[in-house]
Design an enzyme around this catalytic site. Structure first.
Site, PDB file in Angstrom:
ATOM      1  N   HIS A  25      -1.037  -1.015  -4.407  1.00 58.04           N
ATOM      2  CA  HIS A  25      -2.315  -0.726  -4.073  1.00 58.04           C
ATOM      3  C   HIS A  25      -2.323   0.399  -3.187  1.00 58.04           C
ATOM      4  O   HIS A  25      -1.310   1.268  -2.317  1.00 58.04           O
ATOM      5  CB  HIS A  25      -2.699  -1.245  -2.607  1.00 58.04           C
ATOM      6  CG  HIS A  25      -3.794  -1.536  -1.795  1.00 58.04           C
ATOM      7  ND1 HIS A  25      -4.615  -1.863  -2.072  1.00 58.04           N
ATOM      8  CD2 HIS A  25      -3.951  -1.075  -0.700  1.00 58.04           C
ATOM      9  CE1 HIS A  25      -5.673  -2.235  -1.238  1.00 58.04           C
ATOM     10  NE2 HIS A  25      -5.884  -0.968  -0.142  1.00 58.04           N
ATOM     11  N   MET A  55     -11.954   4.278  -0.379  1.00 52.18           N
ATOM     12  CA  MET A  55     -13.088   4.860   0.568  1.00 52.18           C
ATOM     13  C   MET A  55     -13.321   5.821   0.874  1.00 52.18           C
ATOM     14  O   MET A  55     -12.913   7.024   1.145  1.00 52.18           O
ATOM     15  CB  MET A  55     -11.977   4.780   1.986  1.00 52.18           C
ATOM     16  CG  MET A  55     -10.873   3.551   2.087  1.00 52.18           C
ATOM     17  SD  MET A  55      -9.835   3.110   2.949  1.00 52.18           S
ATOM     18  CE  MET A  55      -8.649   3.200   1.586  1.00 52.18           C
ATOM     19  N   MET A  74      -8.617   8.189   0.155  1.00 47.39           N
ATOM     20  CA  MET A  74     -10.036   8.558   1.365  1.00 47.39           C
ATOM     21  C   MET A  74     -10.502  10.234   0.855  1.00 47.39           C
ATOM     22  O   MET A  74      -9.988  10.773   0.854  1.00 47.39           O
ATOM     23  CB  MET A  74      -8.445   8.572   2.274  1.00 47.39           C
ATOM     24  CG  MET A  74      -8.112   7.183   2.741  1.00 47.39           C
ATOM     25  SD  MET A  74      -7.657   7.242   4.064  1.00 47.39           S
ATOM     26  CE  MET A  74      -6.481   5.094   4.059  1.00 47.39           C
ATOM     27  N   SER A 109       1.162  -0.782   0.421  1.00 47.95           N
ATOM     28  CA  SER A 109       0.316  -0.089   0.250  1.00 47.95           C
ATOM     29  C   SER A 109       0.853   1.322  -0.289  1.00 47.95           C
ATOM     30  O   SER A 109       1.730   1.933   1.084  1.00 47.95           O
ATOM     31  CB  SER A 109      -0.716  -0.119   0.993  1.00 47.95           C
ATOM     32  OG  SER A 109      -1.654   1.349   1.718  1.00 47.95           O
ATOM     33  N   MET A 116     -11.560  -6.027   4.762  1.00 46.69           N
ATOM     34  CA  MET A 116     -10.808  -4.790   5.976  1.00 46.69           C
ATOM     35  C   MET A 116     -11.004  -6.149   6.652  1.00 46.69           C
ATOM     36  O   MET A 116     -11.439  -5.894   7.923  1.00 46.69           O
ATOM     37  CB  MET A 116     -11.896  -4.062   5.408  1.00 46.69           C
ATOM     38  CG  MET A 116     -11.897  -2.912   4.557  1.00 46.69           C
ATOM     39  SD  MET A 116      -9.639  -2.580   4.172  1.00 46.69           S
ATOM     40  CE  MET A 116      -9.186  -1.970   5.208  1.00 46.69           C
ATOM     41  N   ASP A 125      -6.700  -6.761   3.964  1.00 46.65           N
ATOM     42  CA  ASP A 125      -6.497  -5.064   4.130  1.00 46.65           C
ATOM     43  C   ASP A 125      -6.230  -4.936   5.442  1.00 46.65           C
ATOM     44  O   ASP A 125      -7.028  -4.557   6.862  1.00 46.65           O
ATOM     45  CB  ASP A 125      -6.599  -4.604   3.051  1.00 46.65           C
ATOM     46  CG  ASP A 125      -6.469  -2.832   2.982  1.00 46.65           C
ATOM     47  OD1 ASP A 125      -5.152  -2.888   3.482  1.00 46.65           O
ATOM     48  OD2 ASP A 125      -6.708  -1.865   2.439  1.00 46.65           O
ATOM     49  N   HIS A 132      -8.659   1.065  -4.596  1.00 44.64           N
ATOM     50  CA  HIS A 132      -9.351   0.966  -2.718  1.00 44.64           C
ATOM     51  C   HIS A 132     -10.028   2.153  -3.008  1.00 44.64           C
ATOM     52  O   HIS A 132      -9.473   3.130  -2.281  1.00 44.64           O
ATOM     53  CB  HIS A 132      -8.199   0.520  -2.202  1.00 44.64           C
ATOM     54  CG  HIS A 132      -9.273  -0.149  -0.493  1.00 44.64           C
ATOM     55  ND1 HIS A 132      -8.325  -0.043   0.516  1.00 44.64           N
ATOM     56  CD2 HIS A 132     -10.619   0.312  -0.468  1.00 44.64           C
ATOM     57  CE1 HIS A 132      -9.420  -0.474   1.616  1.00 44.64           C
ATOM     58  NE2 HIS A 132     -10.911  -0.096   1.051  1.00 44.64           N
ATOM     59  N   ASP A 171      -4.954   3.684  -2.134  1.00 51.40           N
ATOM     60  CA  ASP A 171      -5.327   3.970  -1.176  1.00 51.40           C
ATOM     61  C   ASP A 171      -5.468   5.835  -0.938  1.00 51.40           C
ATOM     62  O   ASP A 171      -6.228   6.165  -0.808  1.00 51.40           O
ATOM     63  CB  ASP A 171      -5.152   3.913   0.599  1.00 51.40           C
ATOM     64  CG  ASP A 171      -5.151   2.150   0.651  1.00 51.40           C
ATOM     65  OD1 ASP A 171      -6.121   1.952   1.012  1.00 51.40           O
ATOM     66  OD2 ASP A 171      -3.814   2.064   1.451  1.00 51.40           O
TER      67      ASP A 171
HETATM   68  C1  DX5 Z   1      -6.328   1.623   5.152  1.00 48.35           C
HETATM   69  C2  DX5 Z   1      -5.953   0.352   3.716  1.00 48.35           C
HETATM   70  C3  DX5 Z   1      -5.003   0.268   3.850  1.00 48.35           C
HETATM   71  C4  DX5 Z   1      -3.781   0.429   4.705  1.00 48.35           C
HETATM   72  C5  DX5 Z   1      -3.626  -0.991   5.210  1.00 48.35           C
HETATM   73  O1  DX5 Z   1      -7.922   2.291   5.949  1.00 48.35           O
HETATM   74  O2  DX5 Z   1      -7.137   0.846   3.282  1.00 48.35           O
HETATM   75  O3  DX5 Z   1      -4.334  -0.488   2.515  1.00 48.35           O
HETATM   76  O4  DX5 Z   1      -2.584   0.962   3.651  1.00 48.35           O
HETATM   77  O5  DX5 Z   1      -1.834  -0.682   6.029  1.00 48.35           O
HETATM   78  P1  DX5 Z   1      -1.678  -1.379   7.029  1.00 48.35           P
HETATM   79  O6  DX5 Z   1      -0.566  -2.352   6.262  1.00 48.35           O
HETATM   80  O7  DX5 Z   1      -0.161  -0.892   7.789  1.00 48.35           O
HETATM   81  O8  DX5 Z   1      -2.290  -2.013   8.032  1.00 48.35           O
HETATM   82 ZN    ZN Z   2      -6.302  -0.470   1.183  1.00 46.20          ZN
END
Ligand code: DX5
Ligand code: ZN
Length: 215
Positions: A32, A67, A36, A7, A136, A174, A65, A34
């Site tokens: 990956h 969010m 947000m 990620s 998740m 994840d 991904h 993320d």
């Molecule tokens: C959290 C993200 C993850 C995050 C995982 O909301 O979707 O992809 O980066 O981080 P680690 O591997 O540090 O838990």
């Molecule tokens: Zn993620």
């Protein structure tokens, strides 16, 4: 052998090109990404300009991904930004079936992600339409949280649901993934492991990725 998806949330944003090149040369399979929005999750990460910059240097699959609320509003924009796989949250899309079709029509693989409180059984009526289910194993929003152990049972139930249907969906997990939880997840039936802080917070990320890959 499981796929590994580091990620970029835990990458060094001042040295994104360097970190992308490290990933290109590593044993990882996907990038990956993320996204947000500060509404669906309490944190804001990055948007289109940063994703386009990553795409420019990414030689692997771009696994995005989302969010964000109302993800259907941005499907075409993420395609243009370089997404190969687009995953939306079950909890964020009222007309999920339509959103899945929209993602596929735009030429991407479609994924659905489940928060820790959302049961895999809720996917029974769309599982055959999906390319990916993202479980998740932390509450989304931040890297570096601890693994929720109940996720192992969810992955096992999802494995059974997929194997007993005509679905080819991959199971991605994840949050809180390291060598220990990664091994348990693979044993429970996971196909793809996401890892952020475990990879980028380690002394030698390339070696850490190789270690995850050899689980
Ligand atoms: C959290 C993200 C993850 C995050 C995982 O909301 O979707 O992809 O980066 O981080 P680690 O591997 O540090 O838990
Ligand atoms: Zn993620």
């Amino acid at each position: 052998m499981a796929k590994i998806a580091p990620s970029l949330l835990s990458a060094d944003f001042g040295n994104l090109q360097r970190d992308c090149e490290m990933l290109n040369a590593s044993a990882c399979d996907w990038f990956h990404i993320d996204v947000m929005d500060g509404v669906f999750v309490p944190n804001i990460s990055f948007g289109m300009p940063v994703i386009k910059a990553i795409t420019k240097h990414c030689k692997k699959v771009m696994d995005v991904h989302l969010m964000i609320v109302q993800p259907e509003r941005y499907v075409d924009d993420f395609k243009k930004a370089g997404a190969d796989i687009l995953t939306v949250h079950y909890e964020a899309s009222t007309h999920l079936h339509r959103t899945i079709q929209q993602i596929k029509a735009a030429g991407m693989k479609a994924g659905v992600s489940l928060n820790p409180h959302t049961s895999v059984e809720l996917l029974a009526d769309v599982i055959e339409d999906l390319d990916l289910v993202l479980v998740m194993s932390v509450n989304p929003g931040f890297g570096g949280q601890s693994f929720i152990r109940q996720s192992l049972k969810k992955v096992a139930r999802l494995r059974e649901m997929i194997d007993n249907s005509n679905s080819n969906a991959l199971i991605e997990v994840d949050g809180g993934v390291n060598l220990e939880t990664g091994k348990e997840l693979i044993d429970a039936g996971a196909d793809v492991l996401v890892a952020g802080s475990f990879v980028f917070g380690s002394e030698n990320p390339t070696e850490t990725i190789a270690n995850l890959k050899s689980l």
